[in-house]
Design a protein around this motif. Structure first.
Motif, PDB file in Angstrom:
ATOM      1  N   CYS A 149     -43.687  -5.109  23.353  1.00 23.15           N
ATOM      2  CA  CYS A 149     -42.397  -4.333  24.274  1.00 23.15           C
ATOM      3  C   CYS A 149     -41.850  -3.203  23.043  1.00 23.15           C
ATOM      4  O   CYS A 149     -42.829  -3.369  22.019  1.00 23.15           O
ATOM      5  CB  CYS A 149     -40.994  -4.625  24.345  1.00 23.15           C
ATOM      6  SG  CYS A 149     -40.717  -6.749  25.117  1.00 23.15           S
ATOM      7  N   ASP A 150     -41.630  -1.886  23.520  1.00 19.44           N
ATOM      8  CA  ASP A 150     -40.915  -0.703  22.308  1.00 19.44           C
ATOM      9  C   ASP A 150     -39.639  -1.302  21.748  1.00 19.44           C
ATOM     10  O   ASP A 150     -39.457  -2.143  22.385  1.00 19.44           O
ATOM     11  CB  ASP A 150     -40.634   0.746  23.281  1.00 19.44           C
ATOM     12  CG  ASP A 150     -39.274   0.889  24.283  1.00 19.44           C
ATOM     13  OD1 ASP A 150     -39.024  -0.564  23.922  1.00 19.44           O
ATOM     14  OD2 ASP A 150     -38.864   1.563  24.505  1.00 19.44           O
ATOM     15  N   ASP A 151     -39.659  -0.052  20.610  1.00 13.96           N
ATOM     16  CA  ASP A 151     -38.328  -0.667  19.871  1.00 13.96           C
ATOM     17  C   ASP A 151     -36.418  -0.900  20.900  1.00 13.96           C
ATOM     18  O   ASP A 151     -35.891  -1.421  20.014  1.00 13.96           O
ATOM     19  CB  ASP A 151     -38.031   0.175  18.488  1.00 13.96           C
ATOM     20  CG  ASP A 151     -39.266   0.453  18.053  1.00 13.96           C
ATOM     21  OD1 ASP A 151     -40.254  -0.483  17.930  1.00 13.96           O
ATOM     22  OD2 ASP A 151     -39.265   1.928  17.057  1.00 13.96           O
ATOM     23  N   GLN A 152     -36.533  -0.715  21.956  1.00 14.23           N
ATOM     24  CA  GLN A 152     -35.854  -0.684  22.265  1.00 14.23           C
ATOM     25  C   GLN A 152     -35.860  -2.023  23.195  1.00 14.23           C
ATOM     26  O   GLN A 152     -34.964  -2.609  23.851  1.00 14.23           O
ATOM     27  CB  GLN A 152     -35.455   0.039  23.448  1.00 14.23           C
ATOM     28  CG  GLN A 152     -35.181   1.320  22.708  1.00 14.23           C
ATOM     29  CD  GLN A 152     -34.496   3.088  23.388  1.00 14.23           C
ATOM     30  OE1 GLN A 152     -34.168   2.683  23.884  1.00 14.23           O
ATOM     31  NE2 GLN A 152     -35.332   3.982  22.682  1.00 14.23           N
ATOM     32  N   GLY A 153     -37.076  -2.960  23.582  1.00 18.22           N
ATOM     33  CA  GLY A 153     -37.119  -3.935  24.157  1.00 18.22           C
ATOM     34  C   GLY A 153     -37.581  -3.522  26.042  1.00 18.22           C
ATOM     35  O   GLY A 153     -37.715  -4.856  26.603  1.00 18.22           O
ATOM     36  N   ARG A 154     -38.556  -2.662  26.007  1.00 10.82           N
ATOM     37  CA  ARG A 154     -38.533  -1.937  26.523  1.00 10.82           C
ATOM     38  C   ARG A 154     -40.294  -2.235  27.493  1.00 10.82           C
ATOM     39  O   ARG A 154     -41.402  -2.148  26.598  1.00 10.82           O
ATOM     40  CB  ARG A 154     -38.358  -1.010  27.770  1.00 10.82           C
ATOM     41  CG  ARG A 154     -37.209  -0.399  27.297  1.00 10.82           C
ATOM     42  CD  ARG A 154     -36.294   0.911  27.362  1.00 10.82           C
ATOM     43  NE  ARG A 154     -37.086   1.976  26.254  1.00 10.82           N
ATOM     44  CZ  ARG A 154     -36.641   2.787  26.290  1.00 10.82           C
ATOM     45  NH1 ARG A 154     -36.443   3.990  27.325  1.00 10.82           N
ATOM     46  NH2 ARG A 154     -37.330   3.504  25.194  1.00 10.82           N
ATOM     47  N   PRO A 161     -41.884   3.439  28.766  1.00  9.64           N
ATOM     48  CA  PRO A 161     -41.239   2.379  28.703  1.00  9.64           C
ATOM     49  C   PRO A 161     -40.259   2.171  30.350  1.00  9.64           C
ATOM     50  O   PRO A 161     -40.467   3.458  30.947  1.00  9.64           O
ATOM     51  CB  PRO A 161     -39.717   2.883  27.538  1.00  9.64           C
ATOM     52  CG  PRO A 161     -40.711   3.735  27.041  1.00  9.64           C
ATOM     53  CD  PRO A 161     -41.774   4.995  28.419  1.00  9.64           C
ATOM     54  N   GLU A 163     -37.339   1.903  32.961  1.00  7.12           N
ATOM     55  CA  GLU A 163     -35.746   1.080  32.419  1.00  7.12           C
ATOM     56  C   GLU A 163     -35.355   0.263  33.532  1.00  7.12           C
ATOM     57  O   GLU A 163     -35.297   0.700  34.934  1.00  7.12           O
ATOM     58  CB  GLU A 163     -35.072   2.825  32.601  1.00  7.12           C
ATOM     59  CG  GLU A 163     -35.534   3.934  31.709  1.00  7.12           C
ATOM     60  CD  GLU A 163     -34.582   3.174  30.094  1.00  7.12           C
ATOM     61  OE1 GLU A 163     -33.346   2.921  30.013  1.00  7.12           O
ATOM     62  OE2 GLU A 163     -35.223   4.163  29.338  1.00  7.12           O
ATOM     63  N   LYS A 175     -31.926  -7.520  23.576  1.00  6.63           N
ATOM     64  CA  LYS A 175     -32.016  -6.371  24.478  1.00  6.63           C
ATOM     65  C   LYS A 175     -33.091  -6.807  24.981  1.00  6.63           C
ATOM     66  O   LYS A 175     -33.436  -5.359  25.113  1.00  6.63           O
ATOM     67  CB  LYS A 175     -31.762  -5.124  23.933  1.00  6.63           C
ATOM     68  CG  LYS A 175     -30.042  -5.335  23.071  1.00  6.63           C
ATOM     69  CD  LYS A 175     -30.079  -3.388  21.880  1.00  6.63           C
ATOM     70  CE  LYS A 175     -28.574  -3.750  21.852  1.00  6.63           C
ATOM     71  NZ  LYS A 175     -27.931  -2.511  20.637  1.00  6.63           N
ATOM     72  N   CYS A 176     -34.223  -7.592  25.081  1.00  4.94           N
ATOM     73  CA  CYS A 176     -35.512  -7.323  25.514  1.00  4.94           C
ATOM     74  C   CYS A 176     -35.266  -7.535  26.676  1.00  4.94           C
ATOM     75  O   CYS A 176     -34.485  -8.595  27.670  1.00  4.94           O
ATOM     76  CB  CYS A 176     -36.122  -8.820  24.311  1.00  4.94           C
ATOM     77  SG  CYS A 176     -38.092  -9.027  25.306  1.00  4.94           S
ATOM     78  N   ASN A 177     -36.636  -6.633  27.147  1.00  4.79           N
ATOM     79  CA  ASN A 177     -37.009  -6.684  28.730  1.00  4.79           C
ATOM     80  C   ASN A 177     -37.732  -7.067  29.209  1.00  4.79           C
ATOM     81  O   ASN A 177     -38.682  -7.767  30.087  1.00  4.79           O
ATOM     82  CB  ASN A 177     -36.796  -5.497  29.397  1.00  4.79           C
ATOM     83  CG  ASN A 177     -35.654  -4.749  29.438  1.00  4.79           C
ATOM     84  OD1 ASN A 177     -34.513  -5.650  29.534  1.00  4.79           O
ATOM     85  ND2 ASN A 177     -35.457  -3.375  29.588  1.00  4.79           N
ATOM     86  N   ARG A 188     -42.531 -11.167  22.617  1.00  6.45           N
ATOM     87  CA  ARG A 188     -43.130  -9.899  22.218  1.00  6.45           C
ATOM     88  C   ARG A 188     -44.535  -9.650  21.530  1.00  6.45           C
ATOM     89  O   ARG A 188     -45.166 -10.396  22.045  1.00  6.45           O
ATOM     90  CB  ARG A 188     -42.570  -8.824  21.316  1.00  6.45           C
ATOM     91  CG  ARG A 188     -40.572  -9.130  21.209  1.00  6.45           C
ATOM     92  CD  ARG A 188     -39.528  -7.905  20.355  1.00  6.45           C
ATOM     93  NE  ARG A 188     -38.772  -7.361  20.626  1.00  6.45           N
ATOM     94  CZ  ARG A 188     -38.346  -6.320  20.676  1.00  6.45           C
ATOM     95  NH1 ARG A 188     -39.595  -5.301  21.057  1.00  6.45           N
ATOM     96  NH2 ARG A 188     -37.136  -5.865  20.835  1.00  6.45           N
TER      97      ARG A 188
END
Length: 267
Positions: A149-154, A161, A163, A175-177, A188
């Motif tokens: 995932c990216d740094d924002q958990g997307r 990414p 949303e 915060k992980c999707n 991850r």
């Protein structure tokens, strides 16, 4: 013989003379089926129409697990439309679809389907939810690459990414999707794709409780895994979910979320 009598023809010999009302009534009277025969005929017509509607247009299903919460809850009744995938139509990113079990994705009651004679018969004609099917959201289609995932958990789809806040279940403490196969610990650093032609990659909206494509990927620590089991054949897709039918108080129309509109085409 009077003038009024001359040239007269007896009534019974006139070829086009008036007929008795009784004979007319007999000829105009139509044959009518008995009530029991009409009932059987109407039931037969209704049965044929129901089968045709199931095969071509609509079918009822139920949500077999909590994997699609919060939007779709276990045992919710949904309607699936098949028109979108007629001809060259294919599942699109963001669609919520119903598909047949690719093999080993379901177990127990969810795989068995309805019990009892009446529910089984109604399921055959599309008037009762059937078992052996799954409901997931399409994340990737042919050619797509999915990464977590990216740094924002997307989730990253073709590098973009996603949303997903409008439909994902919000798990407190993370915060992980991405998928969370062990409690709330995010799985991850994985990447899969490109998705093969004629296949899709699907995930549930409740990432902590969804046995979806991400659960069937080969992990680096597993040596006997068969690659490609995470992709679902589009031929197994029954249709797209478009109505949450029951419970009545949560009736809703489902639409494709905007988060997939700007995803770049697969390179």
């Amino acid at each position: 013989m009077t003038s009024s009598d001359r040239g007269s023809v007896p009534t019974e010999t006139q070829p086009d003379g008036p007929r008795s009302s009784s004979s007319v009534g007999k000829k105009e009277k139509k044959h009518q089926l008995p009530l029991w025969q009409e009932t059987i005929l109407l039931l037969a017509v209704a049965l044929v129409l129901a089968i045709a509607i199931k095969a071509l247009f609509l079918q009822a299903f139920y949500i077999p697990s909590e994997s699609m919460e919060p939007g779709l809850v276990k045992d919710d009744r949904i309607l699936v439309q098949k028109v979108s995938y007629w001809g060259d139509g294919k599942p699109q990113r963001g669609d919520v679809v119903v598909f047949k079990d690719p093999g080993g994705w379901l177990d127990g009651a969810a795989a068995a389907g309805p019990t009892g004679t009446i529910p089984k018969v109604m399921a055959k004609i599309g008037l009762y939810p059937t078992g052996g099917h799954l409901v997931k959201r399409v994340i990737g289609v042919a050619g797509d690459t999915i990464e977590c995932c990216d740094d924002q958990g997307r989730i990253l789809l073709n590098g973009k990414p996603l949303e997903e806040g409008t439909y994902l279940r919000d798990e407190k403490g993370t915060k992980c999707n991405g998928p969370m196969p062990t409690g709330l610990k995010c799985d991850r650093d994985w990447k899969t794709g490109p998705v093969p032609d004629g296949h899709i990659f699907v995930m549930g909206d409740n990432r902590a409780h969804s046995a979806d494509s991400s659960q069937h990927m080969c992990r680096p620590t597993v040596t006997d895994c068969v690659s490609g089991r995470e992709f679902v054949s589009a031929d197994l897709v029954v249709g797209k979910v478009f109505v949450l039918l029951w419970p009545r108080q949560r009736f809703d129309l489902l639409e494709r979320p905007d988060s997939f509109e700007d995803v770049p085409d697969a390179s």
